[in-house]
Design a protein around this motif. Structure first.
Motif, PDB file in Angstrom:
ATOM      1  N   LEU A  17       0.826  -1.213   0.000  1.00 45.85           N
ATOM      2  CA  LEU A  17       0.000   0.000   0.000  1.00 45.85           C
ATOM      3  C   LEU A  17       0.855   1.254   0.000  1.00 45.85           C
ATOM      4  N   ALA A  18       2.012   1.198   0.643  1.00 47.03           N
ATOM      5  CA  ALA A  18       2.873   2.380   0.721  1.00 47.03           C
ATOM      6  C   ALA A  18       3.372   2.828  -0.648  1.00 47.03           C
ATOM      7  N   LEU A  19       3.387   1.929  -1.607  1.00 47.28           N
ATOM      8  CA  LEU A  19       3.895   2.261  -2.943  1.00 47.28           C
ATOM      9  C   LEU A  19       2.872   2.997  -3.798  1.00 47.28           C
ATOM     10  N   ILE A  20       1.619   2.948  -3.409  1.00 51.27           N
ATOM     11  CA  ILE A  20       0.551   3.548  -4.213  1.00 51.27           C
ATOM     12  C   ILE A  20       0.486   5.044  -3.950  1.00 51.27           C
ATOM     13  N   PRO A  21       0.570   5.865  -4.984  1.00 50.77           N
ATOM     14  CA  PRO A  21       0.488   7.327  -4.784  1.00 50.77           C
ATOM     15  C   PRO A  21      -0.826   7.715  -4.109  1.00 50.77           C
ATOM     16  N   VAL A  22      -0.741   8.678  -3.212  1.00 48.26           N
ATOM     17  CA  VAL A  22      -1.945   9.125  -2.508  1.00 48.26           C
ATOM     18  C   VAL A  22      -2.926   9.758  -3.474  1.00 48.26           C
ATOM     19  N   GLN A  23      -2.424  10.503  -4.427  1.00 50.38           N
ATOM     20  CA  GLN A  23      -3.276  11.117  -5.432  1.00 50.38           C
ATOM     21  C   GLN A  23      -2.520  11.184  -6.754  1.00 50.38           C
ATOM     22  N   PRO A  24      -3.260  11.139  -7.870  1.00 45.96           N
ATOM     23  CA  PRO A  24      -2.593  11.184  -9.178  1.00 45.96           C
ATOM     24  C   PRO A  24      -1.798  12.470  -9.357  1.00 45.96           C
ATOM     25  N   THR A  25      -0.681  12.360 -10.055  1.00 48.76           N
ATOM     26  CA  THR A  25       0.153  13.525 -10.340  1.00 48.76           C
ATOM     27  C   THR A  25       0.255  13.714 -11.835  1.00 48.76           C
ATOM     28  N   SER A  26       0.490  14.957 -12.234  1.00 41.49           N
ATOM     29  CA  SER A  26       0.585  15.266 -13.657  1.00 41.49           C
ATOM     30  C   SER A  26       1.904  14.812 -14.257  1.00 41.49           C
ATOM     31  N   GLY A  27       2.909  14.607 -13.422  1.00 41.68           N
ATOM     32  CA  GLY A  27       4.218  14.180 -13.904  1.00 41.68           C
ATOM     33  C   GLY A  27       4.941  13.423 -12.814  1.00 41.68           C
ATOM     34  N   PRO A  28       6.154  12.944 -13.097  1.00 38.16           N
ATOM     35  CA  PRO A  28       6.918  12.196 -12.099  1.00 38.16           C
ATOM     36  C   PRO A  28       7.279  13.060 -10.892  1.00 38.16           C
ATOM     37  N   ASP A  29       7.005  12.556  -9.703  1.00 31.42           N
ATOM     38  CA  ASP A  29       7.346  13.232  -8.460  1.00 31.42           C
ATOM     39  C   ASP A  29       8.421  12.391  -7.780  1.00 31.42           C
ATOM     40  N   LEU A  30       9.691  12.733  -8.049  1.00 33.97           N
ATOM     41  CA  LEU A  30      10.791  11.905  -7.580  1.00 33.97           C
ATOM     42  C   LEU A  30      10.871  11.867  -6.060  1.00 33.97           C
TER      43      LEU A  30
END
Length: 390
Positions: A17-30
């Motif tokens: 679960l920790a790997l799943i982004p909390v919310q969609p992003t428009s681009g890569p968030d390193l």
């Protein structure tokens, strides 16, 4: 950290679960990706440490069972009220095996975790359960057969022809039962065994060709395997699914629906091997003659059609993607013999490749190893089909 699960299985689930982004992003968030990766690794390691502690309890429980003694009291509250505490470490290892595969891309650790789960399950005699039992019987059955499934899938991923479970003659544990679909477990397991047989058959053929041995027996085995595929396909398709899935929102119903979905597209036509087996022959270096390659093209095209899948998430994986790629690359050599159907078949194969990329893209946002699979297939497509729009 405000909350950390106490159980091994809870920690293992948290690592996913920790790997799943909390919310969609428009681009890569390193920065976010690095934080999620670090947190996931922490949970995975903590889960493995807890598995070690749980193994002491499992040993004592197994000893009580073998000596007919009263079972020892649990040392903590169970993660789930329907799952006895001694099963949690096994389930955690199954989740961690998936973690090693999809996130870390470490096939050795993937197989190691599954092997540990098999050892623990057999220690508790989960493979020798009878029809009767207590209120935890269904949990034990599901744990055993999920362990069986995971160990075999690890062998498939590694193209390992060894029997991961050893001798199956003494396996007496009944399949789990889903009220929504009571046949789905037996169908799913038969599909799995056919895939394992396909891998061994391909390996036998490769060895026979290498030493220039007689391959007639191998082709006889292939015919028998195809007969099994035909029978399993009939079982999978000759059923009215509508009354079975009356409550699509129910978790068990959804699981049965997905399992049958994975089984049915696995067999594309009744007269040829499944497309996964075709992939094995390509990977093992078999030089297919013109007629067989024509069969491959038709078979993969059938499996790639939209109606062959029940969900976008059930599109073929990376192995089938490579199979589509190889067959489509060879299509140019055989399309003159396919008359007017050739363009349609090639387009269906391209649709299959699009489906592979689309399915992997959904998981690639969370899992780094799957991201690598997607990039590898996309790169191969770009090299193989320069100037061709997929």
């Amino acid at each position: 950290m405000e909350f950390t699960p106490a159980s091994s299985v809870g920690l293992a689930i948290a690592s996913i679960l920790a790997l799943i982004p909390v919310q969609p992003t428009s681009g890569p968030d390193l920065a976010s990706a690095a934080a999620r990766r670090s947190l996931s690794r922490y949970f995975a390691r903590a889960s493995l440490l807890q598995v070690e502690e749980d193994s002491e309890y499992i040993s004592r429980v197994a000893g009580c069972q073998s000596e007919g003694l009263e079972q020892e009291q649990p040392f903590r509250s169970p993660f789930h009220s329907h799952v006895p505490l001694e099963l949690e470490a096994i389930l955690a290892l199954l989740v961690l095996s998936n973690y090693e595969h999809t996130q870390c891309g470490n096939l050795l650790k993937m197989a190691t975790r599954a092997g540990q789960a098999v050892t623990m399950a057999k220690c508790l005699s989960l493979h020798r359960l009878g029809v009767d039992g207590d209120g935890f019987s269904e949990a034990r059955r599901r744990t055993w057969w999920m362990t069986y499934l995971c160990a075999n899938l690890c062998s498939i991923s590694r193209q390992n022809i060894a029997e991961p479970m050893g001798n199956e003659d003494d396996f007496t544990t009944p399949y789990p039962l889903f009220d929504s679909d009571r046949q789905v477990w037996s169908l799913y397991m038969e599909s799995l065994r056919i895939t394992m047989s396909s891998i061994r058959l391909a390996a036998d053929h490769r060895c026979a060709v290498k030493v220039q041995a007689d391959t007639s027996a191998i082709y006889e085995t292939m015919e028998k395997l195809d007969a099994r595929i035909v029978e399993c396909t009939k079982r999978a398709e000759n059923v009215d699914l509508a009354p079975l899935y009356t409550d699509p929102a129910a978790q068990e119903t959804l699981a049965a629906y997905r399992m049958r979905g994975y089984t049915r597209p696995g067999f594309s036509t009744p007269s040829v091997p499944k497309h996964a087996k075709i992939a094995r022959f390509y990977f093992c270096g078999r030089k297919l003659h013109r007629n067989m390659r024509r069969v491959c093209l038709n078979d993969c095209a059938t499996a790639a059609r939209p109606e062959s899948s029940l969900s976008p998430r059930q599109q073929p994986g990376s192995a089938e993607g490579h199979a589509y790629l190889h067959v489509l690359r060879d299509a140019g050599d055989i399309t003159p013999t396919l008359s007017s159907k050739s363009e349609r078949l090639e387009e269906e194969l391209r649709n299959g490749l699009r489906g592979v990329i689309s399915a992997l893209a959904g998981f690639a946002e969370s899992f780094e190893a799957i991201r690598g699979m997607r990039d590898e297939i996309e790169s191969a497509i770009n090299v193989a089909f320069q100037g061709i729009v997929l």
